[in-house]
Design a protein around this motif. Sequence first.
Motif, PDB file in Angstrom:
ATOM      1  N   LEU A 173      -6.486   3.792   0.762  1.00 41.10           N
ATOM      2  CA  LEU A 173      -5.188   4.435   0.795  1.00 41.10           C
ATOM      3  C   LEU A 173      -4.705   4.635   2.671  1.00 41.10           C
ATOM      4  O   LEU A 173      -3.478   3.938   2.072  1.00 41.10           O
ATOM      5  CB  LEU A 173      -5.574   5.517   0.494  1.00 41.10           C
ATOM      6  N   GLY A 177      -1.750   2.367   3.088  1.00 35.11           N
ATOM      7  CA  GLY A 177      -0.042   3.006   3.865  1.00 35.11           C
ATOM      8  C   GLY A 177       0.251   2.543   5.013  1.00 35.11           C
ATOM      9  O   GLY A 177       1.570   2.346   5.479  1.00 35.11           O
ATOM     10  N   PRO A 181       4.298   1.559   2.761  1.00 38.36           N
ATOM     11  CA  PRO A 181       4.278   2.688   2.270  1.00 38.36           C
ATOM     12  C   PRO A 181       5.050   3.288   1.719  1.00 38.36           C
ATOM     13  O   PRO A 181       4.969   4.609   0.817  1.00 38.36           O
ATOM     14  CB  PRO A 181       4.224   3.564   4.026  1.00 38.36           C
ATOM     15  N   GLY A 184       6.892   7.392   0.269  1.00 43.40           N
ATOM     16  CA  GLY A 184       5.850   8.194   0.337  1.00 43.40           C
ATOM     17  C   GLY A 184       5.340   9.032  -1.079  1.00 43.40           C
ATOM     18  O   GLY A 184       4.471   9.563  -0.528  1.00 43.40           O
ATOM     19  N   VAL A 187       1.618   7.580  -1.780  1.00 48.48           N
ATOM     20  CA  VAL A 187       1.126   8.720  -0.910  1.00 48.48           C
ATOM     21  C   VAL A 187       0.725  10.108  -1.562  1.00 48.48           C
ATOM     22  O   VAL A 187       0.016  10.441  -1.303  1.00 48.48           O
ATOM     23  CB  VAL A 187       1.232   8.756   0.383  1.00 48.48           C
ATOM     24  N   GLU A 190      -1.210  11.409  -3.622  1.00 45.85           N
ATOM     25  CA  GLU A 190      -2.734  11.411  -3.993  1.00 45.85           C
ATOM     26  C   GLU A 190      -2.974  12.602  -3.046  1.00 45.85           C
ATOM     27  O   GLU A 190      -4.518  13.414  -3.527  1.00 45.85           O
ATOM     28  CB  GLU A 190      -3.357  10.411  -2.704  1.00 45.85           C
ATOM     29  N   ALA A 203      -4.469  10.528   2.548  1.00 42.81           N
ATOM     30  CA  ALA A 203      -3.516  11.091   2.071  1.00 42.81           C
ATOM     31  C   ALA A 203      -2.770  11.431   3.422  1.00 42.81           C
ATOM     32  O   ALA A 203      -1.019  10.929   3.784  1.00 42.81           O
ATOM     33  CB  ALA A 203      -3.048  11.333   0.234  1.00 42.81           C
ATOM     34  N   THR A 206      -1.841   9.397   6.108  1.00 42.77           N
ATOM     35  CA  THR A 206      -1.345   8.553   6.119  1.00 42.77           C
ATOM     36  C   THR A 206      -0.023   8.917   5.919  1.00 42.77           C
ATOM     37  O   THR A 206       1.572   8.307   7.119  1.00 42.77           O
ATOM     38  CB  THR A 206      -1.324   7.811   4.575  1.00 42.77           C
ATOM     39  N   LEU A 207       0.232  10.152   5.624  1.00 42.23           N
ATOM     40  CA  LEU A 207       1.913  11.335   5.573  1.00 42.23           C
ATOM     41  C   LEU A 207       2.091  11.514   6.927  1.00 42.23           C
ATOM     42  O   LEU A 207       3.573  10.923   7.188  1.00 42.23           O
ATOM     43  CB  LEU A 207       1.782  12.091   4.782  1.00 42.23           C
TER      44      LEU A 207
END
Length: 507
Positions: A173, A177, A181, A184, A187, A190, A203, A206-207
């Motif tokens: 993930l 990302g 990405p 989003g 993401v 998740e 997750a 990554t955000l």
Amino acid sequence: MPHPVAEAARRIDWSCLRHARGTAEDVPDLLERLASPSDAVADPAYEAIAAALYDPDEGAVYPASAEAVFFLLELVASPGGSVVADELMELVERIAKAGKGAPEALAGVRVAVALCRERLYDISMREFGAWYSDHARVLYGDLAGPEDPAAVVGPLTGRLRDHPLPEVRAAALVALGRLAPGDGAWVAAELAGDRPWPVRAAAVRTLAHAGLPWPKEATRIVVDLCGDPGLLDPDRLPFDPFDDPVRGLDGRDEQRVVLDAMLARGGRAARAAARLAYEACCELRSARARLEPWFESAADHPDEEVRATAVTALADLAEGGRQARIVAAELAALDEGVVRALPEHTCGAGGGDPPWRPGADEHDPPALLREIGWALRSGHRVRAAAARAAGDLGPAAVALTEELRGFAREGRLALHPATALYRITGETEALRAATAVHLHWCPADLWLLQALERLDWRAEAILDRAREQYEGDRSVVRRPSWGTGVREDERARAVLGQVLARAARHR
């Protein structure tokens, strides 16, 4: 029976390649020992080859590092693997991401890693869920540039969807990302409660780092993770699940929301929030004014550790501005003659006594040169002091110039031999390179001022780097001490401003 990887390595002429300890003829034997099933044999071999191929203090690689990448990966991928496979994969990742070293060494590493992409893919797609596979997956994801993300997006998506180990899904993930990405939405999906905690942690990271929309559920997950570290095993993840999401929100309004929620949770979460907020102030100038009101509210928190951190941060923020004004006034009073008359500052404005001094009498030049020459072949700190002693002799130490040039090319502590070479021969090439390294790793100091003066201020690349540091948001001081981070950075920035002002007058 010789290991096939070591046998293949012996076909290379390692005598024409260098690593941290000199010529690299020992690499095939170290590879043979790394292939041993015995920890007692493989572990010391790993320590030796890691120290030879990568300098952790400078983040530097050597010509032999590039040639060794292929064989290190072959050991990891070979049948039966290696008892130090995790460590070998970490070493390859550090070599691949190195930013220091001779241009030919850095270029060689880039080519070597590119040639090994298929091997990295094979290692990353293994089903064992091993830590070395996670490292390979992250590195392979980093190598996929904007021109070829499709080469890994499909396989990584499959790993995220189908792999039974949540740690492997989390690593996939994070890599996805970075590569694709999108908006989003995938993401954020998740974050759902039916996902394993490692995937949810990946997750939110990554955000934050991709600058994607931040839902309320992401804040709840960060608070839960920081409040209860037992929810997952951080050692099995290729990122810090507790600190990375908050750090990734630097500069965003959502960071204050997350810190407030952590403070309200209390306990571990509140203490982590205070620490992370203080570290943000040490690292980013913009965070100081933004988070000062937050520390004022945290200073009344019922947790004693939170209160102590908040009060420390507030004191550091207040003292930092005062220190900067004092230093700016002091340096503005210096004129050209004062700078030239200063003692040799080779490690910050304070100098300090060297750890070694020659015992030979200064009136016996041959004996003194022999003693300094011996010291230049000793450990780093002794060599640094020996280089200073050689510089004090001036042209009388011309016989030591080749050893000093070799020392200067190593990168680490290069400012000492580079200064000595200038004082002995007047040459500036090593001094120019050492000044750039010094500015990268150390805050500006009087040694930088002296070095630029010796270069007649003709050092545009160095001055450009100094202007970036001075005008940028990031801290000038790379590793601040707890309780003095803002103060040290503001002081260093004031010195850097005076250096740039002096340079402008000479242009």
